[in-house]
Write a protein that holds these residues in place. Structure first.
Motif, mmCIF file in Angstrom:
data_model
loop_
_atom_site.group_PDB
_atom_site.id
_atom_site.type_symbol
_atom_site.label_atom_id
_atom_site.label_comp_id
_atom_site.label_asym_id
_atom_site.label_seq_id
_atom_site.Cartn_x
_atom_site.Cartn_y
_atom_site.Cartn_z
ATOM 1 N N THR A 98 0.846 -1.294 -0.064
ATOM 2 C CA THR A 98 0.140 -0.059 -0.149
ATOM 3 C C THR A 98 1.046 1.141 -0.095
ATOM 4 O OG1 THR A 98 -0.094 -0.193 2.300
ATOM 5 C CG2 THR A 98 -2.098 -0.991 1.210
ATOM 6 N N LEU A 100 0.876 5.565 -0.802
ATOM 7 C CA LEU A 100 -0.053 6.649 -0.707
ATOM 8 C C LEU A 100 0.074 7.492 -1.856
ATOM 9 C CD1 LEU A 100 -0.295 7.510 2.878
ATOM 10 C CD2 LEU A 100 -1.303 5.883 1.559
ATOM 11 N N GLY A 121 1.372 -0.673 6.314
ATOM 12 C CA GLY A 121 2.452 0.111 7.177
ATOM 13 C C GLY A 121 2.452 0.529 8.400
ATOM 14 N N GLU A 123 1.769 3.417 11.463
ATOM 15 C CA GLU A 123 0.722 4.426 11.706
ATOM 16 C C GLU A 123 1.384 5.637 11.233
ATOM 17 O OE1 GLU A 123 1.195 2.064 13.998
ATOM 18 O OE2 GLU A 123 -0.846 1.155 14.560
ATOM 19 N N LYS A 124 2.783 5.781 11.554
ATOM 20 C CA LYS A 124 3.594 7.058 11.531
ATOM 21 C C LYS A 124 4.064 7.050 9.925
ATOM 22 C CE LYS A 124 4.177 10.320 15.127
ATOM 23 N NZ LYS A 124 4.492 10.105 16.222
ATOM 24 N N GLY A 126 4.141 4.614 7.324
ATOM 25 C CA GLY A 126 3.727 3.689 6.124
ATOM 26 C C GLY A 126 4.760 2.836 6.096
ATOM 27 N N ILE A 141 -5.880 3.122 -2.036
ATOM 28 C CA ILE A 141 -7.250 3.774 -1.974
ATOM 29 C C ILE A 141 -7.560 5.060 -2.391
ATOM 30 C CG2 ILE A 141 -9.385 3.776 -0.607
ATOM 31 C CD1 ILE A 141 -7.529 1.349 1.237
ATOM 32 N N LEU A 150 -5.631 7.463 5.273
ATOM 33 C CA LEU A 150 -6.593 6.845 6.149
ATOM 34 C C LEU A 150 -5.940 6.107 7.328
ATOM 35 C CD1 LEU A 150 -8.236 4.867 3.167
ATOM 36 C CD2 LEU A 150 -9.513 6.894 4.420
HETATM 37 C C1 SAM Z 1 -1.645 6.386 8.469
HETATM 38 S S1 SAM Z 1 -0.809 5.400 7.162
HETATM 39 C C2 SAM Z 1 0.916 5.957 6.905
HETATM 40 C C3 SAM Z 1 0.944 7.304 6.668
HETATM 41 C C4 SAM Z 1 2.404 8.185 6.375
HETATM 42 N N1 SAM Z 1 2.134 9.123 6.742
HETATM 43 C C5 SAM Z 1 2.660 7.788 4.958
HETATM 44 O O1 SAM Z 1 2.828 8.897 4.233
HETATM 45 O O2 SAM Z 1 2.928 6.894 4.535
HETATM 46 C C6 SAM Z 1 -0.545 3.733 7.794
HETATM 47 C C7 SAM Z 1 -0.920 2.812 6.531
HETATM 48 O O3 SAM Z 1 -2.188 2.666 6.166
HETATM 49 C C8 SAM Z 1 -2.503 2.243 5.028
HETATM 50 N N2 SAM Z 1 -3.093 3.344 4.247
HETATM 51 C C9 SAM Z 1 -3.685 4.542 4.690
HETATM 52 N N3 SAM Z 1 -4.049 5.491 3.768
HETATM 53 C C10 SAM Z 1 -4.000 4.419 2.515
HETATM 54 C C11 SAM Z 1 -4.752 4.567 1.312
HETATM 55 N N4 SAM Z 1 -5.535 5.640 0.823
HETATM 56 N N5 SAM Z 1 -4.483 3.498 0.423
HETATM 57 C C12 SAM Z 1 -3.705 2.455 0.854
HETATM 58 N N6 SAM Z 1 -3.342 2.258 1.958
HETATM 59 C C13 SAM Z 1 -3.585 3.308 2.790
HETATM 60 C C14 SAM Z 1 -1.187 1.975 4.688
HETATM 61 O O4 SAM Z 1 -0.902 0.659 4.728
HETATM 62 C C15 SAM Z 1 -0.075 2.960 5.158
HETATM 63 O O5 SAM Z 1 1.181 2.541 5.462
#
Ligand code: SAM
Ligand code: SAM
Lengths: 195, 195
Positions: A98, A100, A121, A123-124, A126, A141, A150
């Motif tokens: 996943t 972003l 990945g 929370e902080k 990814g 997504i 998300l």
């Molecule tokens: C809160 S996010 C990490 C945010 C981090 N600041 C970054 O830039 O990667 C934590 C995990 O949620 C998943 N995730 C969050 N939003 C997503 C999206 N729109 N599409 C796919 N995975 C997502 C991914 O696995 C990501 O590594």
């Protein structure tokens, strides 16, 4: 305590829907409420077992909101992302990392009917830079708002429910145990019935 | 500080996808991480504003994981579930109450292209007995595992992304501001641009 027939039927009904070919790999997902929510979604969708890598070396912890899902979804710990990826690939899974942004495909354009592992990945941060090149494909997504990502348990559930939707549409979501090898089915049933 | 043109374009791009006819009503959802995750999902899907009732009378609190989504998704507080339901119905929404069993429809069989409000219940207790009879229809997300319910933010996201999927398929997911009355669009843009 003897096992009540109703309880035995319930365990079988749940195993009847389990799929050995759908899973998640959690890279350094650490918050107990996120881990708990992800295992609950896995259980609801019919994932057989999940995978995790924790750099901190700590065991993952759940909280009461897990509702005992950690009993029903074994979370396999791997010592590193390389070891985890190797093991999951050798079992025949396609790994979807996943991301972003950048070089990734809209999850709605992917086919999750083949053996599928979603890699999520921290929370902080990814997915790590180590993990990214090991993936078979990057997916995301689409988001049309102001915030950048998300919640990780929301992303996991969105992907898992999409995989289930596609499999139901294709008529291959198991309903009578077809999702597991017969020997594995019997082994799990035994473990669940007589823990 | 003057508003940079890039920033202005970004605000417009986000408003272009916002939908005034998709929302959630949160009845007593209290954990900051759940509220935060739900508002992030609303923002990602294009919900214009959300609703809440809190019996405790306390203001809802978010944590840092909200990533500022509370700035982009106004959360309208109502003094009781009756008041909230009345207001939302009068705006033309159909209210879908989430139930975990009994008299409810599989969410995959529902049509969320009309004005839709998903009503979600408290982490511990689910929808109240007061709320249940006020709903237009009960819906649930089928679960085929051992645990009894999904995390509330996971349930909210699953429903919201399904509504978006249906609306895209029907070609009615807004892409150029069609989801808002022109006056409302201009008002929001002004508020966002010059807070
Ligand atoms: C809160 S996010 C990490 C945010 C981090 N600041 C970054 O830039 O990667 C934590 C995990 O949620 C998943 N995730 C969050 N939003 C997503 C999206 N729109 N599409 C796919 N995975 C997502 C991914 O696995 C990501 O590594
Ligand atoms: C954790 S659940 C509440 C569980 C509570 N023990 C009960 O029996 O209602 C909190 C909220 O999440 C939503 N939810 C959880 N699982 C759901 C499902 N399978 N279908 C629809 N909504 C669900 C509902 O809004 C519910 O009120």
């Amino acid at each position: 305590m003897p096992l009540l027939p109703r309880r035995f039927d319930r365990l079988k009904a749940v195993l009847d829907c389990r799929m050995a070919d759908l899973t998640v790999l959690l890279e350094h997902v650490e918050k107990p409420h996120n881990l708990s929510a992800i295992l609950r979604s896995c259980d609801a969708v019919g994932v057989l077992e999940a995978h995790a890598v924790n750099y901190s070396g700590r065991l993952p912890t759940f909280n009461s909101t897990a509702q005992g899902s950690q009993k029903w979804i074994p979370l396999k710990e791997h010592s590193s992302i390389e070891v985890a990826v190797k093991a999951i690939k050798e079992s025949g899974f396609r790994l979807y990392g996943t991301h972003l942004g950048g070089n990734a495909r809209d999850y709605r354009d992917c086919d999750f009917c083949e053996p599928t592992a979603f890699v999520l990945g921290a929370e902080k941060w990814g997915l790590s830079e180590l993990a990214t090149p090991l993936m078979d494909e990057g997916i995301f997504i689409p988001m049309c708002g102001m915030v950048q990502s998300l919640n990780v348990s929301v992303a996991a559930a969105t992907l898992l429910f999409e995989a289930l939707r596609q499999r139901r549409l294709a008529g291959i979501a198991p309903q009578a145990g077809e999702g597991l090898e017969p020997a594995l089915y019997q082994q799990r049933l035994f473990e669940w019935a007589y823990p």
